[in-house]
Scaffold this motif. Structure first.
Motif, PDB file in Angstrom:
ATOM      1  N   PRO A 142       0.795  -1.234   0.000  1.00 44.59           N
ATOM      2  CA  PRO A 142       0.000   0.000   0.000  1.00 44.59           C
ATOM      3  C   PRO A 142       0.830   1.288   0.000  1.00 44.59           C
ATOM      4  O   PRO A 142       0.280   2.376  -0.188  1.00 44.59           O
ATOM      5  CB  PRO A 142      -0.820  -0.079   1.290  1.00 44.59           C
ATOM      6  CG  PRO A 142      -0.768  -1.483   1.720  1.00 44.59           C
ATOM      7  CD  PRO A 142       0.523  -2.040   1.195  1.00 44.59           C
ATOM      8  N   LEU A 143       2.142   1.189   0.220  1.00 45.79           N
ATOM      9  CA  LEU A 143       2.955   2.401   0.312  1.00 45.79           C
ATOM     10  C   LEU A 143       2.858   3.262  -0.939  1.00 45.79           C
ATOM     11  O   LEU A 143       2.734   4.480  -0.856  1.00 45.79           O
ATOM     12  CB  LEU A 143       4.432   2.049   0.553  1.00 45.79           C
ATOM     13  CG  LEU A 143       4.805   1.521   1.927  1.00 45.79           C
ATOM     14  CD1 LEU A 143       6.281   1.159   1.949  1.00 45.79           C
ATOM     15  CD2 LEU A 143       4.471   2.515   3.014  1.00 45.79           C
ATOM     16  N   SER A 144       2.929   2.641  -2.110  1.00 49.34           N
ATOM     17  CA  SER A 144       3.012   3.411  -3.349  1.00 49.34           C
ATOM     18  C   SER A 144       1.674   3.964  -3.809  1.00 49.34           C
ATOM     19  O   SER A 144       1.635   4.775  -4.734  1.00 49.34           O
ATOM     20  CB  SER A 144       3.628   2.553  -4.460  1.00 49.34           C
ATOM     21  OG  SER A 144       2.797   1.440  -4.733  1.00 49.34           O
ATOM     22  N   LYS A 145       0.601   3.549  -3.203  1.00 53.69           N
ATOM     23  CA  LYS A 145      -0.711   4.044  -3.625  1.00 53.69           C
ATOM     24  C   LYS A 145      -1.489   4.620  -2.440  1.00 53.69           C
ATOM     25  O   LYS A 145      -1.561   5.830  -2.263  1.00 53.69           O
ATOM     26  CB  LYS A 145      -1.498   2.918  -4.303  1.00 53.69           C
ATOM     27  CG  LYS A 145      -0.850   2.468  -5.614  1.00 53.69           C
ATOM     28  CD  LYS A 145      -1.501   1.225  -6.144  1.00 53.69           C
ATOM     29  CE  LYS A 145      -0.783   0.674  -7.346  1.00 53.69           C
ATOM     30  NZ  LYS A 145       0.570   0.235  -7.124  1.00 53.69           N
ATOM     31  N   LYS A 164      -4.667   5.881   3.384  1.00 59.32           N
ATOM     32  CA  LYS A 164      -4.425   5.005   4.540  1.00 59.32           C
ATOM     33  C   LYS A 164      -3.365   5.622   5.429  1.00 59.32           C
ATOM     34  O   LYS A 164      -2.416   6.248   4.949  1.00 59.32           O
ATOM     35  CB  LYS A 164      -3.994   3.606   4.093  1.00 59.32           C
ATOM     36  CG  LYS A 164      -5.114   2.829   3.437  1.00 59.32           C
ATOM     37  CD  LYS A 164      -4.788   1.366   3.316  1.00 59.32           C
ATOM     38  CE  LYS A 164      -6.020   0.651   2.755  1.00 59.32           C
ATOM     39  NZ  LYS A 164      -5.855  -0.773   2.719  1.00 59.32           N
ATOM     40  N   SER A 165      -3.533   5.411   6.724  1.00 60.79           N
ATOM     41  CA  SER A 165      -2.581   5.923   7.712  1.00 60.79           C
ATOM     42  C   SER A 165      -1.583   4.819   8.071  1.00 60.79           C
ATOM     43  O   SER A 165      -1.739   3.671   7.657  1.00 60.79           O
ATOM     44  CB  SER A 165      -3.328   6.360   8.969  1.00 60.79           C
ATOM     45  OG  SER A 165      -3.870   5.213   9.620  1.00 60.79           O
ATOM     46  N   ILE A 208      -1.923   0.280   7.794  1.00 65.55           N
ATOM     47  CA  ILE A 208      -1.095  -0.680   7.059  1.00 65.55           C
ATOM     48  C   ILE A 208      -0.222  -1.559   7.957  1.00 65.55           C
ATOM     49  O   ILE A 208       0.529  -2.387   7.465  1.00 65.55           O
ATOM     50  CB  ILE A 208      -0.247   0.012   5.970  1.00 65.55           C
ATOM     51  CG1 ILE A 208       0.789   0.953   6.566  1.00 65.55           C
ATOM     52  CG2 ILE A 208      -1.139   0.706   4.959  1.00 65.55           C
ATOM     53  CD1 ILE A 208       1.777   1.502   5.543  1.00 65.55           C
ATOM     54  N   LEU A 209      -0.365  -1.404   9.271  1.00 68.18           N
ATOM     55  CA  LEU A 209       0.364  -2.275  10.186  1.00 68.18           C
ATOM     56  C   LEU A 209      -0.132  -3.716  10.038  1.00 68.18           C
ATOM     57  O   LEU A 209      -1.320  -3.951   9.844  1.00 68.18           O
ATOM     58  CB  LEU A 209       0.187  -1.829  11.637  1.00 68.18           C
ATOM     59  CG  LEU A 209       0.795  -0.493  12.036  1.00 68.18           C
ATOM     60  CD1 LEU A 209       0.481  -0.190  13.496  1.00 68.18           C
ATOM     61  CD2 LEU A 209       2.294  -0.452  11.779  1.00 68.18           C
ATOM     62  N   LYS A 255       7.285   9.349   3.044  1.00 68.99           N
ATOM     63  CA  LYS A 255       7.217  10.648   3.732  1.00 68.99           C
ATOM     64  C   LYS A 255       8.107  11.668   3.041  1.00 68.99           C
ATOM     65  O   LYS A 255       7.746  12.850   2.926  1.00 68.99           O
ATOM     66  CB  LYS A 255       7.597  10.477   5.205  1.00 68.99           C
ATOM     67  CG  LYS A 255       6.528   9.731   5.986  1.00 68.99           C
ATOM     68  CD  LYS A 255       6.920   9.558   7.437  1.00 68.99           C
ATOM     69  CE  LYS A 255       5.808   8.840   8.199  1.00 68.99           C
ATOM     70  NZ  LYS A 255       6.139   8.705   9.617  1.00 68.99           N
ATOM     71  N   ALA A 256       9.275  11.254   2.525  1.00 73.18           N
ATOM     72  CA  ALA A 256      10.164  12.172   1.808  1.00 73.18           C
ATOM     73  C   ALA A 256       9.540  12.607   0.487  1.00 73.18           C
ATOM     74  O   ALA A 256       9.648  13.764   0.088  1.00 73.18           O
ATOM     75  CB  ALA A 256      11.512  11.507   1.570  1.00 73.18           C
ATOM     76  N   ILE A 257       8.870  11.697  -0.191  1.00 70.99           N
ATOM     77  CA  ILE A 257       8.222  12.019  -1.465  1.00 70.99           C
ATOM     78  C   ILE A 257       7.088  13.008  -1.253  1.00 70.99           C
ATOM     79  O   ILE A 257       6.902  13.932  -2.039  1.00 70.99           O
ATOM     80  CB  ILE A 257       7.713  10.727  -2.152  1.00 70.99           C
ATOM     81  CG1 ILE A 257       8.908   9.888  -2.613  1.00 70.99           C
ATOM     82  CG2 ILE A 257       6.792  11.057  -3.328  1.00 70.99           C
ATOM     83  CD1 ILE A 257       8.534   8.484  -3.066  1.00 70.99           C
ATOM     84  N   LYS A 258       6.317  12.812  -0.177  1.00 68.93           N
ATOM     85  CA  LYS A 258       5.197  13.721   0.110  1.00 68.93           C
ATOM     86  C   LYS A 258       5.731  15.117   0.320  1.00 68.93           C
ATOM     87  O   LYS A 258       5.188  16.095  -0.022  1.00 68.93           O
ATOM     88  CB  LYS A 258       4.417  13.269   1.340  1.00 68.93           C
ATOM     89  CG  LYS A 258       3.498  12.113   1.071  1.00 68.93           C
ATOM     90  CD  LYS A 258       2.718  11.790   2.338  1.00 68.93           C
ATOM     91  CE  LYS A 258       1.643  10.769   2.093  1.00 68.93           C
ATOM     92  NZ  LYS A 258       0.850  10.504   3.264  1.00 68.93           N
TER      93      LYS A 258
END
Length: 138
Positions: free
Chosen positions: A45-48, A55-56, A60-61, A135-138
């Motif tokens: 789910p990280l990339s979408k 999602k928080s 995704i834990l 987080k860096a991409i955001k």
């Protein structure tokens, strides 16, 4: 005498293994050691969904963080294993800890393969492998 299980790598496999060990009757200490600051989480789910904000972190834990505490599973996060001594059954961490074990499991997963091309280090070039990357991409 109880035995200690050390799980190196806070991956999906680590989260499932620790819980399965408890469910299967393992009574000794279980410790998950991970170099990220987060408990085991799902990476797809990280990339979408995570990147878009749909999602928080909690969504995704693999398991809620409280479950590990309730099951007496120690999460040792933001920590890297620097050495494994298989003969004497202990590990050393980058924080100077020495942890003995009876059973050792490696669930380290994959690492980003960094490109060695011109421009790789320029501002605006990102890798997406873990939560901190998003987080860096955001």
């Amino acid at each position: 005498m109880t035995q200690t299980c050390l799980i190196i790598g806070a991956s999906h496999a680590a989260g499932q293994l620790a819980v399965s060990l408890r469910q299967g009757g393992w009574v000794g200490p279980i410790k998950i050691i991970g170099d990220e600051a987060y408990p085991p989480y799902q990476h797809p789910p990280l990339s979408k969904d995570f990147l878009s904000g749909d999602k928080s972190v909690e969504d995704i834990l693999i398991r809620p963080e409280s479950l590990y505490a309730d099951a007496n599973i120690d999460l040792i996060l933001s920590t890297r294993v620097s050495q494994i001594n298989r003969t004497e059954k202990y590990i050393l961490t980058d924080k100077g800890q020495t942890l003995a074990y009876d059973k050792l499991v490696l669930t380290t997963g994959a690492r980003v393969r960094r490109l060695s091309i011109p421009g790789e280090g320029l501002e605006g070039v990102y890798y997406l492998r873990d939560m901190d990357d998003v987080k860096a991409i955001k």
